[in-house]
Design a protein around this motif. Sequence first.
Motif, short mmCIF file in Angstrom:
data_model
loop_
_atom_site.label_atom_id
_atom_site.label_comp_id
_atom_site.label_asym_id
_atom_site.label_seq_id
_atom_site.Cartn_x
_atom_site.Cartn_y
_atom_site.Cartn_z
N GLU A 2 0.83 -1.21 0.00
CA GLU A 2 0.00 0.00 0.00
C GLU A 2 0.87 1.27 0.00
N LYS A 3 1.93 1.26 0.80
CA LYS A 3 2.83 2.41 0.87
C LYS A 3 3.54 2.63 -0.47
N MET A 4 3.97 1.53 -1.10
CA MET A 4 4.64 1.65 -2.39
C MET A 4 3.68 2.20 -3.45
N CYS A 5 2.43 1.74 -3.44
CA CYS A 5 1.44 2.25 -4.40
C CYS A 5 1.24 3.74 -4.21
N GLN A 6 1.14 4.17 -2.96
CA GLN A 6 0.94 5.59 -2.69
C GLN A 6 2.13 6.41 -3.19
N GLN A 7 3.34 5.91 -2.96
CA GLN A 7 4.54 6.63 -3.43
C GLN A 7 4.56 6.73 -4.95
N LEU A 8 4.21 5.64 -5.63
CA LEU A 8 4.17 5.66 -7.09
C LEU A 8 3.08 6.60 -7.60
N ASN A 9 1.92 6.57 -6.97
CA ASN A 9 0.83 7.47 -7.39
C ASN A 9 1.17 8.92 -7.13
N ASP A 10 1.87 9.21 -6.03
CA ASP A 10 2.31 10.59 -5.75
C ASP A 10 3.24 11.09 -6.85
N LYS A 11 4.10 10.21 -7.32
CA LYS A 11 5.11 10.60 -8.31
C LYS A 11 4.57 10.57 -9.75
N PHE A 12 3.78 9.54 -10.08
CA PHE A 12 3.35 9.35 -11.47
C PHE A 12 1.84 9.42 -11.67
N GLY A 13 1.11 9.89 -10.66
CA GLY A 13 -0.35 9.88 -10.71
C GLY A 13 -0.97 10.58 -11.90
N ALA A 14 -0.32 11.60 -12.43
CA ALA A 14 -0.86 12.30 -13.60
C ALA A 14 -0.75 11.43 -14.85
N CYS A 53 -0.19 7.70 -14.65
CA CYS A 53 -0.74 6.35 -14.45
C CYS A 53 -1.16 6.16 -12.99
N GLN A 54 -1.96 5.15 -12.76
CA GLN A 54 -2.40 4.81 -11.40
C GLN A 54 -1.87 3.43 -11.04
N THR A 55 -1.37 3.31 -9.83
CA THR A 55 -0.86 2.04 -9.33
C THR A 55 -1.83 1.49 -8.30
N THR A 56 -2.15 0.23 -8.42
CA THR A 56 -3.02 -0.43 -7.44
C THR A 56 -2.36 -1.72 -6.99
N PHE A 57 -2.70 -2.14 -5.80
CA PHE A 57 -2.20 -3.39 -5.25
C PHE A 57 -3.35 -4.38 -5.22
N GLN A 58 -3.14 -5.52 -5.82
CA GLN A 58 -4.16 -6.56 -5.83
C GLN A 58 -3.55 -7.83 -5.25
N PRO A 59 -3.83 -8.11 -3.97
CA PRO A 59 -3.24 -9.32 -3.38
C PRO A 59 -3.73 -10.56 -4.11
N TYR A 60 -2.90 -11.52 -4.15
CA TYR A 60 -3.26 -12.79 -4.75
C TYR A 60 -2.94 -13.92 -3.78
N GLN A 61 -3.31 -15.09 -4.15
CA GLN A 61 -3.24 -16.24 -3.24
C GLN A 61 -1.85 -16.48 -2.67
N ASP A 62 -0.82 -16.27 -3.45
CA ASP A 62 0.54 -16.61 -3.00
C ASP A 62 1.27 -15.43 -2.36
N PHE A 63 0.56 -14.36 -2.05
CA PHE A 63 1.22 -13.18 -1.47
C PHE A 63 1.89 -13.53 -0.15
N GLU A 64 3.13 -13.10 0.00
CA GLU A 64 3.86 -13.34 1.23
C GLU A 64 4.55 -12.06 1.68
N LYS A 65 4.48 -11.81 2.96
CA LYS A 65 5.19 -10.67 3.53
C LYS A 65 6.68 -11.02 3.64
N PRO A 66 7.55 -10.00 3.68
CA PRO A 66 8.97 -10.28 3.82
C PRO A 66 9.25 -11.06 5.11
N HIS A 67 10.21 -11.96 5.04
CA HIS A 67 10.58 -12.76 6.20
C HIS A 67 11.97 -12.32 6.64
#
Length: 146
Positions: free
Chosen positions: A35-47, A49-63
């Motif tokens: 979510e934070k990365m999407c916001q940073q990309l949208n802040d920079k390139f929002g005019a 393109c739009q960035t969205t995060f769509q979780p999928y079944q294999d999503f894993e948080k950093p370990h």
Amino acid sequence: MGKSINCPAVFRYQRDQAEACIKSDIRYSRGTSPEKMCQQLNDKFGAFCQTTFQPYQDFEKPHFVASDDPFVKTLLSVYEKQTGQAGATVISAGANYGRFFKNGVGYGPAFPDSLDTAHAIDESVSLAELEKSLAIYAEAIYELTK
């Protein structure tokens, strides 16, 4: 945990539609979130393109397991005893089996002066390195289970 890695994997575009889609495989560092990365990309390139995060079944948080964890300290100690070389932790951009356990980590075999053929067509290890690895694993298992 180092830099985040972004690998654009799928690009979809149809001439008669007003939009395109890029799907990326992102391995991100501890301390950030999709979510934070999407916001940073949208802040920079929002005019543009739009960035969205769509979780999928294999999503894993950093370990991440700290190098001062008793489990990791034991593994480093065994490595140092068996090789006579200082052990060090390494942060990997790839995934490994360690993430399946709360404090799990990937553990060898990789030696400083060895040719790294991991995931290559000619992936291999010398017999001497295999024997050294087996001695390290045997002692590590003993130390962790005694």
